[in-house]
Motif scaffolding. Structure first.
Motif, PDB file in Angstrom:
ATOM      1  N   GLY A  23      45.381  54.973  72.697  1.00 37.96           N
ATOM      2  CA  GLY A  23      45.926  56.214  73.232  1.00 37.96           C
ATOM      3  C   GLY A  23      45.563  57.461  72.455  1.00 37.96           C
ATOM      4  N   HIS A  24      44.474  57.429  71.717  1.00 35.68           N
ATOM      5  CA  HIS A  24      44.053  58.598  70.941  1.00 35.68           C
ATOM      6  C   HIS A  24      43.827  59.779  71.878  1.00 35.68           C
ATOM      7  CE1 HIS A  24      42.292  60.592  67.446  1.00 35.68           C
ATOM      8  NE2 HIS A  24      41.303  61.003  68.220  1.00 35.68           N
ATOM      9  N   GLY A  25      44.353  60.956  71.495  1.00 35.22           N
ATOM     10  CA  GLY A  25      44.298  62.100  72.405  1.00 35.22           C
ATOM     11  C   GLY A  25      43.285  63.165  72.047  1.00 35.22           C
ATOM     12  N   TYR A  26      42.468  62.949  71.031  1.00 36.51           N
ATOM     13  CA  TYR A  26      41.488  63.959  70.605  1.00 36.51           C
ATOM     14  C   TYR A  26      42.144  65.325  70.407  1.00 36.51           C
ATOM     15  CZ  TYR A  26      37.640  60.719  71.456  1.00 36.51           C
ATOM     16  OH  TYR A  26      36.783  59.649  71.421  1.00 36.51           O
ATOM     17  N   GLY A  27      43.302  65.318  69.766  1.00 35.66           N
ATOM     18  CA  GLY A  27      44.016  66.562  69.482  1.00 35.66           C
ATOM     19  C   GLY A  27      45.110  66.902  70.468  1.00 35.66           C
ATOM     20  N   LEU A  28      45.152  66.206  71.617  1.00 39.05           N
ATOM     21  CA  LEU A  28      46.196  66.449  72.612  1.00 39.05           C
ATOM     22  C   LEU A  28      47.331  65.442  72.435  1.00 39.05           C
ATOM     23  CD1 LEU A  28      43.999  66.991  75.814  1.00 39.05           C
ATOM     24  CD2 LEU A  28      44.831  68.714  74.196  1.00 39.05           C
ATOM     25  N   ARG A  29      48.545  65.855  72.766  1.00 40.31           N
ATOM     26  CA  ARG A  29      49.701  64.958  72.700  1.00 40.31           C
ATOM     27  C   ARG A  29      50.693  65.371  73.788  1.00 40.31           C
ATOM     28  NH1 ARG A  29      50.315  68.904  68.935  1.00 40.31           N
ATOM     29  NH2 ARG A  29      52.367  69.920  68.822  1.00 40.31           N
ATOM     30  N   ALA A  30      51.524  64.422  74.166  1.00 41.05           N
ATOM     31  CA  ALA A  30      52.532  64.688  75.191  1.00 41.05           C
ATOM     32  C   ALA A  30      53.880  64.961  74.545  1.00 41.05           C
ATOM     33  CB  ALA A  30      52.639  63.496  76.143  1.00 41.05           C
ATOM     34  N   GLU A  31      54.528  66.032  74.962  1.00 42.47           N
ATOM     35  CA  GLU A  31      55.869  66.361  74.490  1.00 42.47           C
ATOM     36  C   GLU A  31      56.693  66.851  75.680  1.00 42.47           C
ATOM     37  OE1 GLU A  31      55.904  69.203  71.359  1.00 42.47           O
ATOM     38  OE2 GLU A  31      54.854  67.913  69.911  1.00 42.47           O
ATOM     39  N   GLY A  32      57.719  66.062  76.050  1.00 42.02           N
ATOM     40  CA  GLY A  32      58.610  66.469  77.130  1.00 42.02           C
ATOM     41  C   GLY A  32      57.909  66.685  78.455  1.00 42.02           C
ATOM     42  N   GLY A  33      56.915  65.860  78.715  1.00 42.48           N
ATOM     43  CA  GLY A  33      56.203  65.973  79.981  1.00 42.48           C
ATOM     44  C   GLY A  33      55.134  67.045  80.018  1.00 42.48           C
ATOM     45  N   HIS A  34      54.874  67.663  78.858  1.00 39.27           N
ATOM     46  CA  HIS A  34      53.854  68.700  78.780  1.00 39.27           C
ATOM     47  C   HIS A  34      52.813  68.327  77.721  1.00 39.27           C
ATOM     48  CE1 HIS A  34      56.183  71.486  81.301  1.00 39.27           C
ATOM     49  NE2 HIS A  34      57.249  71.106  80.598  1.00 39.27           N
ATOM     50  N   VAL A  35      51.611  68.834  77.900  1.00 40.02           N
ATOM     51  CA  VAL A  35      50.547  68.603  76.926  1.00 40.02           C
ATOM     52  C   VAL A  35      50.621  69.669  75.843  1.00 40.02           C
ATOM     53  CG1 VAL A  35      48.049  68.582  76.544  1.00 40.02           C
ATOM     54  CG2 VAL A  35      49.010  67.449  78.532  1.00 40.02           C
ATOM     55  N   ARG A  36      50.583  69.217  74.598  1.00 38.58           N
ATOM     56  CA  ARG A  36      50.571  70.126  73.455  1.00 38.58           C
ATOM     57  C   ARG A  36      49.311  69.883  72.630  1.00 38.58           C
ATOM     58  NH1 ARG A  36      54.017  72.939  75.982  1.00 38.58           N
ATOM     59  NH2 ARG A  36      56.246  72.499  75.734  1.00 38.58           N
ATOM     60  N   GLY A  37      49.005  70.825  71.758  1.00 45.00           N
ATOM     61  CA  GLY A  37      47.839  70.688  70.895  1.00 45.00           C
ATOM     62  C   GLY A  37      46.605  71.303  71.515  1.00 45.00           C
ATOM     63  N   ALA A  38      45.480  71.082  70.880  1.00 42.76           N
ATOM     64  CA  ALA A  38      44.200  71.623  71.349  1.00 42.76           C
ATOM     65  C   ALA A  38      43.151  70.519  71.312  1.00 42.76           C
ATOM     66  CB  ALA A  38      43.762  72.799  70.478  1.00 42.76           C
ATOM     67  N   LEU A  39      42.257  70.526  72.267  1.00 44.37           N
ATOM     68  CA  LEU A  39      41.213  69.513  72.352  1.00 44.37           C
ATOM     69  C   LEU A  39      40.253  69.679  71.186  1.00 44.37           C
ATOM     70  CD1 LEU A  39      40.388  67.201  74.267  1.00 44.37           C
ATOM     71  CD2 LEU A  39      38.853  68.822  75.400  1.00 44.37           C
ATOM     72  N   ASN A  40      40.227  68.687  70.294  1.00 40.99           N
ATOM     73  CA  ASN A  40      39.429  68.768  69.074  1.00 40.99           C
ATOM     74  C   ASN A  40      38.078  68.086  69.285  1.00 40.99           C
ATOM     75  OD1 ASN A  40      38.740  69.261  66.400  1.00 40.99           O
ATOM     76  ND2 ASN A  40      39.773  67.433  65.643  1.00 40.99           N
ATOM     77  N   LEU A  41      37.282  68.664  70.158  1.00 38.78           N
ATOM     78  CA  LEU A  41      35.984  68.098  70.509  1.00 38.78           C
ATOM     79  C   LEU A  41      34.930  69.200  70.548  1.00 38.78           C
ATOM     80  CD1 LEU A  41      36.928  65.702  73.454  1.00 38.78           C
ATOM     81  CD2 LEU A  41      36.137  65.001  71.179  1.00 38.78           C
ATOM     82  N   TYR A  42      33.699  68.820  70.251  1.00 42.85           N
ATOM     83  CA  TYR A  42      32.571  69.734  70.435  1.00 42.85           C
ATOM     84  C   TYR A  42      32.405  69.971  71.929  1.00 42.85           C
ATOM     85  CZ  TYR A  42      27.824  71.597  69.862  1.00 42.85           C
ATOM     86  OH  TYR A  42      26.711  72.397  69.847  1.00 42.85           O
ATOM     87  N   PRO A  43      32.181  71.206  72.363  1.00 38.97           N
ATOM     88  CA  PRO A  43      31.949  71.443  73.796  1.00 38.97           C
ATOM     89  C   PRO A  43      30.601  70.864  74.208  1.00 38.97           C
ATOM     90  CG  PRO A  43      31.624  73.467  72.538  1.00 38.97           C
ATOM     91  CD  PRO A  43      32.154  72.449  71.565  1.00 38.97           C
ATOM     92  N   ALA A  44      30.609  69.600  74.619  1.00 40.18           N
ATOM     93  CA  ALA A  44      29.364  68.865  74.819  1.00 40.18           C
ATOM     94  C   ALA A  44      28.497  69.462  75.919  1.00 40.18           C
ATOM     95  CB  ALA A  44      29.664  67.399  75.134  1.00 40.18           C
ATOM     96  N   HIS A  45      29.120  70.146  76.869  1.00 40.16           N
ATOM     97  CA  HIS A  45      28.321  70.849  77.887  1.00 40.16           C
ATOM     98  C   HIS A  45      28.302  72.323  77.518  1.00 40.16           C
ATOM     99  CE1 HIS A  45      26.378  71.859  81.597  1.00 40.16           C
ATOM    100  NE2 HIS A  45      27.368  72.649  81.954  1.00 40.16           N
ATOM    101  N   ARG A  46      27.144  72.782  77.022  1.00 38.39           N
ATOM    102  CA  ARG A  46      26.972  74.174  76.606  1.00 38.39           C
ATOM    103  C   ARG A  46      25.680  74.711  77.201  1.00 38.39           C
ATOM    104  NH1 ARG A  46      27.466  75.612  70.461  1.00 38.39           N
ATOM    105  NH2 ARG A  46      27.100  77.627  71.452  1.00 38.39           N
ATOM    106  N   PRO A  47      25.714  75.175  78.435  1.00 38.80           N
ATOM    107  CA  PRO A  47      24.474  75.664  79.066  1.00 38.80           C
ATOM    108  C   PRO A  47      23.871  76.856  78.335  1.00 38.80           C
ATOM    109  CG  PRO A  47      26.405  76.144  80.427  1.00 38.80           C
ATOM    110  CD  PRO A  47      26.868  75.229  79.353  1.00 38.80           C
ATOM    111  N   VAL A  48      24.718  77.665  77.667  1.00 41.98           N
ATOM    112  CA  VAL A  48      24.200  78.766  76.850  1.00 41.98           C
ATOM    113  C   VAL A  48      24.233  78.301  75.398  1.00 41.98           C
ATOM    114  CG1 VAL A  48      24.445  81.187  76.174  1.00 41.98           C
ATOM    115  CG2 VAL A  48      25.045  80.470  78.500  1.00 41.98           C
ATOM    116  N   SER A  49      23.113  77.755  74.958  1.00 41.26           N
ATOM    117  CA  SER A  49      23.036  77.195  73.611  1.00 41.26           C
ATOM    118  C   SER A  49      21.616  77.355  73.102  1.00 41.26           C
ATOM    119  CB  SER A  49      23.442  75.711  73.613  1.00 41.26           C
ATOM    120  OG  SER A  49      22.605  74.967  74.487  1.00 41.26           O
ATOM    121  N   GLY A  50      21.428  77.058  71.822  1.00 39.49           N
ATOM    122  CA  GLY A  50      20.104  77.147  71.235  1.00 39.49           C
ATOM    123  C   GLY A  50      19.516  78.537  71.365  1.00 39.49           C
TER     124      GLY A  50
END
Length: 482
Positions: A274-301
């Motif tokens: 159940g790892h959430g990559y920075g997200l967690r559930a609290e009282g039926g709501h999502v808390r935290g921030a997605l701790n991932l590299y934005p893998a889709h980055r059309p404006v890059s390089g």
């Protein structure tokens, strides 16, 4: 519906993957994991960055950030281009010199001990200094050894703008921009040892507003140098240009939305335990921030660099590229990940495929999470299955990828990976586009597991050829007649 995260694969990388028999033979002969480097691709990436310089009519240097990959083949191939190299250790400097880079094409960055500074001074490479103490130590070395003046960049941090309520985030690299007077006082004091050629910054962010504030701050520092009679002529804006890892942005949106639903318990888990990559559930709501590299980055390089140069300066209200051009300043950049886009892959052998009682499918690989460090860098993309024979079971399968270390934490990726066909023992998984930071940046000999070897795969006379990475020299490749 399988939640694929299909990697973006360029034509050269795809051509290499299509050589299935060669991939299998290389892994059988040299072991798993195996890094496969495509050195010729790096020259194309340099040219793409150079085209942005030309579009903005700017001069300057593209410094490859050596720390992104230890490969000798890549560094030797880069030496044949007009690029420079950014070295962050004594060994990297020795490697660059031995690969064919002249001192005028080398920038020394990062923490430096006395030996590193001494070799910089003796050979005459440019030193990007992070502190007044480092500048003073370099000046003493130059004086004591009666060496020629050393070219230096003053790396700054802690920029702020009066035009907008915005301050760049704190960095451990660089001297406070507010303390510029102390920096320039020291350089003037040691004018016989130190030759100030420019200002620099390093920001660990992809945020354009922060970089715009920092770049305009460096331009202001250069104005102060001119008022003092100093004549620096360049700005080094570091790295952080990014890579677009995924072929389909819609897949990224579907996956991140589904992950949110899974964290809330509204669908089956998509991750191990159940790892959430920075997200967690609290009282039926999502808390935290997605701790991932934005893998889709059309404006890059290169496109990201273009976007930055077109960004309006917060205070002067003109494009940053225009300000550089009007002041006739050279622009220096230090891409690592972006210069290695499509330059390699990691092959690993499948050791076991087993179905658990709870319905999960486990694939155990002959590598570990440090050999292909997707999790550490927060990059999510699917591997490519390289079958030895026709797959026995067609259709997609969701699997968890385990490594070869005796550690619960050794998961190649915590998410359930969806593959278009079920792998078998002996098949290979190819983690593509992993040359930049994902191949060997974290590799260790934990539990005495060997670090994967590398091969250079290159086109010569219309055919693929290979050699060990350390044996690759561009001179071995036939050059087409003009």
């Amino acid at each position: 519906m399988p939640l694929y995260l299909s990697p973006r694969i360029g034509p050269t990388l795809q051509s290499a993957l299509d050589e299935t028999a060669l991939m299998v033979q290389l892994c059988d002969a040299l072991g798993s994991p195996l890094g496969v480097i495509l050195p010729q691709q790096v020259a194309n990436n340099v040219a793409a960055f150079r085209s942005i310089f030309s579009a903005h009519r700017l001069a300057g240097q593209i410094y490859y950030a050596h720390k992104a990959n230890r490969s000798s083949a890549l560094v030797r191939e880069l030496a044949t281009t007009d690029a420079g190299i950014d070295v962050a250790s004594l060994a990297e400097l020795q490697h660059a010199l031995g690969a064919g880079f002249g001192p005028q094409r080398i920038m020394a960055t990062g923490p430096k001990n006395e030996e590193f500074l001494w070799l910089c001074a003796v050979t005459g490479v440019t030193v990007s200094a992070d502190s007044v103490g480092e500048l003073a130590a370099l000046a003493i070395l130059v004086t004591n050894w009666s060496l020629p003046r050393v070219r230096v960049m003053a790396r700054l941090s802690g920029f702020s703008s009066t035009g907008v309520r915005f301050t760049s985030r704190r960095s451990r690299f660089g001297m406070p921009a507010a303390a510029m007077s102390e920096v320039l006082d020291l350089i003037e004091k040691h004018a016989g040892a130190l030759d100030l050629v420019g200002m620099a910054f390093h920001l660990d962010t992809i945020g354009l507003p922060e970089k715009a504030v920092a770049l305009e701050g460096c331009l202001g520092a250069l104005d102060e140098c001119r008022r003092r009679g100093l004549r620096p002529w360049s700005v080094d804006i570091g790295g952080g240009y990014g890579v677009d890892y995924l072929a389909d942005g819609a897949q990224w949106e579907r996956y991140t939305s589904a992950l949110t639903e899974a964290v809330l318990g509204r669908r089956a888990p998509l991750t191990w335990a159940g790892h959430g990559y920075g997200l967690r559930a609290e009282g039926g709501h999502v808390r935290g921030a997605l701790n991932l590299y934005p893998a889709h980055r059309p404006v890059s390089g290169p496109a990201y660099l273009d976007r930055l140069l077109r960004t309006t300066a917060p205070e002067q209200r003109r494009p940053l590229g225009t300000l550089l051009l009007d002041n006739m300043y050279d622009l220096h950049v230090e891409p690592g990940r972006a210069l290695l886009d499509q330059c390699g892959l990691v092959l690993t052998r499948v050791l076991e495929v087993r179905d658990e009682a709870d319905g999960d499918t486990i694939v155990r690989l002959d590598c570990n999470a440090r050999d292909v460090s997707l999790e550490e860098h927060g990059v999510l993309m699917d591997p490519v299955v390289v079958h030895r024979t026709t797959p026995a079971a067609a259709g997609p399968v969701g699997v968890y990828l385990f490594g070869n270390l005796c550690l619960e934490a050794d998961l190649i990726t915590r998410r359930k990976v969806f593959l278009p066909s079920r792998p078998c023992t002996g098949d290979l998984l190819a983690f593509v586009n992993t040359a930049g930071y994902l191949m060997d940046f974290s590799a260790t000999q934990a539990l005495r597991q060997p670090i994967g070897r590398k091969v250079a795969l290159y086109r010569d006379g219309g055919a693929w050829r290979w050699c060990l990475d350390e044996q690759y020299w561009p001179v071995h490749r036939r050059v087409e007649a003009a």
